[in-house]
Design a protein around this motif. Structure first.
Motif, PDB file in Angstrom:
ATOM      1  N   LEU A 130      46.842  82.765  46.414  1.00 55.72           N
ATOM      2  CA  LEU A 130      46.025  83.329  45.341  1.00 55.72           C
ATOM      3  C   LEU A 130      45.142  82.225  44.767  1.00 55.72           C
ATOM      4  CD1 LEU A 130      48.425  85.615  43.266  1.00 55.72           C
ATOM      5  CD2 LEU A 130      46.451  86.339  44.588  1.00 55.72           C
ATOM      6  N   ASN A 152      47.911  88.822  38.288  1.00 56.43           N
ATOM      7  CA  ASN A 152      48.183  90.052  39.023  1.00 56.43           C
ATOM      8  C   ASN A 152      48.348  89.709  40.500  1.00 56.43           C
ATOM      9  OD1 ASN A 152      47.970  91.949  36.853  1.00 56.43           O
ATOM     10  ND2 ASN A 152      45.761  91.607  36.857  1.00 56.43           N
ATOM     11  N   LYS A 153      49.481  90.058  41.062  1.00 56.55           N
ATOM     12  CA  LYS A 153      49.750  89.682  42.444  1.00 56.55           C
ATOM     13  C   LYS A 153      50.835  90.579  43.028  1.00 56.55           C
ATOM     14  CE  LYS A 153      53.328  86.241  41.471  1.00 56.55           C
ATOM     15  NZ  LYS A 153      53.809  84.901  41.821  1.00 56.55           N
ATOM     16  N   GLN A 154      51.150  90.322  44.299  1.00 54.40           N
ATOM     17  CA  GLN A 154      52.259  91.022  44.940  1.00 54.40           C
ATOM     18  C   GLN A 154      53.561  90.336  44.571  1.00 54.40           C
ATOM     19  OE1 GLN A 154      51.150  90.960  49.112  1.00 54.40           O
ATOM     20  NE2 GLN A 154      50.477  93.086  49.016  1.00 54.40           N
ATOM     21  N   CYS A 157      59.816  93.764  45.410  1.00 54.05           N
ATOM     22  CA  CYS A 157      60.227  95.078  44.911  1.00 54.05           C
ATOM     23  C   CYS A 157      61.637  94.981  44.319  1.00 54.05           C
ATOM     24  CB  CYS A 157      60.201  96.095  46.053  1.00 54.05           C
ATOM     25  SG  CYS A 157      60.801  97.737  45.600  1.00 54.05           S
ATOM     26  N   CYS A 217      58.471 100.751  47.568  1.00 57.11           N
ATOM     27  CA  CYS A 217      57.523  99.876  48.279  1.00 57.11           C
ATOM     28  C   CYS A 217      57.195 100.382  49.676  1.00 57.11           C
ATOM     29  CB  CYS A 217      58.084  98.459  48.371  1.00 57.11           C
ATOM     30  SG  CYS A 217      59.577  98.311  49.404  1.00 57.11           S
ATOM     31  N   ASP A 220      57.582  97.831  52.614  1.00 56.27           N
ATOM     32  CA  ASP A 220      56.893  96.536  52.577  1.00 56.27           C
ATOM     33  C   ASP A 220      57.716  95.445  51.909  1.00 56.27           C
ATOM     34  OD1 ASP A 220      54.667  97.548  53.868  1.00 56.27           O
ATOM     35  OD2 ASP A 220      53.664  98.103  51.995  1.00 56.27           O
ATOM     36  N   VAL A 223      55.427  94.903  45.907  1.00 50.87           N
ATOM     37  CA  VAL A 223      54.622  95.857  45.149  1.00 50.87           C
ATOM     38  C   VAL A 223      53.647  95.056  44.275  1.00 50.87           C
ATOM     39  CG1 VAL A 223      56.362  97.684  45.108  1.00 50.87           C
ATOM     40  CG2 VAL A 223      56.355  95.931  43.320  1.00 50.87           C
ATOM     41  N   ARG A 224      52.622  95.724  43.767  1.00 48.90           N
ATOM     42  CA  ARG A 224      51.707  95.070  42.850  1.00 48.90           C
ATOM     43  C   ARG A 224      52.389  94.886  41.501  1.00 48.90           C
ATOM     44  NH1 ARG A 224      48.011  92.237  45.051  1.00 48.90           N
ATOM     45  NH2 ARG A 224      47.071  92.127  42.964  1.00 48.90           N
ATOM     46  N   GLY A 225      52.254  93.703  40.940  1.00 44.57           N
ATOM     47  CA  GLY A 225      52.892  93.419  39.668  1.00 44.57           C
ATOM     48  C   GLY A 225      52.167  92.311  38.935  1.00 44.57           C
ATOM     49  N   GLU A 226      52.765  91.860  37.869  1.00 44.34           N
ATOM     50  CA  GLU A 226      52.171  90.824  37.034  1.00 44.34           C
ATOM     51  C   GLU A 226      53.222  89.775  36.712  1.00 44.34           C
ATOM     52  OE1 GLU A 226      49.076  91.503  33.635  1.00 44.34           O
ATOM     53  OE2 GLU A 226      51.059  91.416  32.696  1.00 44.34           O
ATOM     54  N   ASN A 250      51.187  85.242  46.381  1.00 47.23           N
ATOM     55  CA  ASN A 250      51.720  86.572  46.668  1.00 47.23           C
ATOM     56  C   ASN A 250      53.070  86.479  47.363  1.00 47.23           C
ATOM     57  OD1 ASN A 250      49.685  88.335  45.661  1.00 47.23           O
ATOM     58  ND2 ASN A 250      48.369  87.772  47.381  1.00 47.23           N
TER      59      ASN A 250
END
Length: 387
Positions: A130, A152-154, A157, A217, A220, A223-226, A250
């Motif tokens: 990132l 904000n990144k992956q 899960c 997920c 995968d 998930v997208r998160g912060e 990520n």
């Protein structure tokens, strides 16, 4: 049985360069590699012998002792006088010298296999990096700063803990590769049979198949998160410099290695100070009266306000240097200076009284460009007129 000469084993001369020794080892290792000679114990011993020779000759210290004492040097290894060659197993050889071939498995790296990172034979994926920008004031750059930034990144899960599976029973060993994550193929070439290794196409190198995926997920594992990340900026960074935080990028699918966070430094322009490398420049404007009579003024610095003295007769264009008032070098105790550029300000609008006064002084020889002469008369005359 007496050991063979290490130079003879690698097929190089005693005065060979480091690069020639490396090439000699690569040649012998490919020739006797177990993948090329499956089940051949003699080839395996030659392979270990070449690795032992390279271990010693690739080290300047070990090579020097070997050149002086030969194999007898190892008799002193317990006291630190030897070079420790020998008794290497296949795992040691692959882990220590795999970079010679450019991949996780030396043979697969040479014959077009993975070059992928592996853990226990399975492919280990890495998350993407990132990039973010961090804006810093001149004071923060000079003193270092701690920044808390939401990114904000992956992320992994939480439902499946990053596995991508509904539960532990959802994993099934891949039938194609038997859980190894890689498949081997034997092909006939003009050099004989060659065994190559490639990523398993069925499980994509994972070694297992997920029969029931996580509902959040979808298999995968991410998930997208912060995430709020604390960044410690060292003192002395500059515009455009990049910092890296390992593992803060990520998240990687199914337990892989997280990517890195790349931080791009951006400087916020200061209102009055200008940076020039590690030095800081300040333009000071004074009246010609203050320049002539001398004065004390307060100026801004990175560390706050500072009072400086302007000597009588100071000329426009003079530069005053404030030692160690600039920006420090990164990871160093050295620090730049603050340079104060003196600018003599000339008024554009004058009152009648001011004009009359200056006209009386205009013909004075002390008001003509002749530095260093009649300074005493000049100050006496200035005192007379201003009284």
């Amino acid at each position: 049985m007496a050991k063979r000469d290490y130079y003879d084993i690698l097929g190089v001369a005693k005065g060979a360069s480091a690069e020639e020794i490396k090439k000699g080892y690569r040649k012998m290792a490919i020739k006797y590699h177990p993948d090329k000679n499956p089940g051949d114990k003699e080839s395996e011993e030659h392979f270990k012998e070449a690795a032992e020779a390279y271990e010693v000759l690739s080290s300047p210290e070990k090579r020097q002792r070997y050149d002086q004492f030969g194999h007898a040097a190892n008799a002193h290894s317990a006291s630190g006088g030897g070079y420790g060659g020998g008794n290497m197993n296949m795992e040691d050889i692959f882990s220590q010298f795999g970079d010679i071939f450019g991949g996780g498995s030396p043979f697969e790296g040479f014959f077009g296999g993975g070059g992928q990172s592996r853990n226990g034979g399975r492919r280990v994926t890495k998350g993407t990096n990132l990039r973010i920008k961090v804006r810093l004031t001149l004071e923060e750059i000079a003193n270092g700063a701690e920044k808390k930034i939401k990114v904000n990144k992956q992320v992994l899960c939480n439902t499946c803990d990053g596995t991508g599976a509904k539960d532990k029973s959802s994993f099934q060993t891949c039938k194609t590769c038997g859980g190894a994550g890689a498949v081997r193929r034997v092909t006939n070439t003009i050099l004989g049979q060659m065994q190559t290794t490639s990523t398993c196409p069925t499980c994509n190198g994972e070694g297992s198949i997920i029969t029931s995926k996580c509902s959040v997920c979808h298999g995968d594992g991410v998930v997208r998160g912060e995430e709020t990340i604390t960044i410690n900026i060292p003192a002395g960074v500059s515009e455009g410099m990049q910092l890296s935080m390992s593992g803060k990028g990520n998240a990687a699918p199914r337990g892989g290695i997280p990517g890195d966070l790349i931080i791009l430094v951006e400087e916020i322009e200061h209102e009055t100070l200008k940076r020039d490398g590690n030095n800081v420049i300040y333009d000071l404007h004074i009246s010609f009266i203050d320049a002539a009579l001398g004065t004390s003024v307060e100026i801004p610095t990175i560390d706050g306000k500072a009072k400086i003295k302007i000597d009588p007769g100071t000329q426009g264009g003079r530069i005053l240097r404030l030692k160690n008032k600039g920006v420090p070098e990164v990871n160093s105790y050295q620090r730049g200076d603050q340079l104060v550029h003196i600018n003599v300000w000339t008024p554009k609008a004058l009152s009648r009284e001011e004009r009359d006064l200056l006209e009386k002084l205009q013909n004075s020889p002390n008001f003509k460009p002749n530095p260093g002469k009649n300074e005493k008369n000049f100050f006496e005359r200035m005192k007379e007129y201003f009284e």
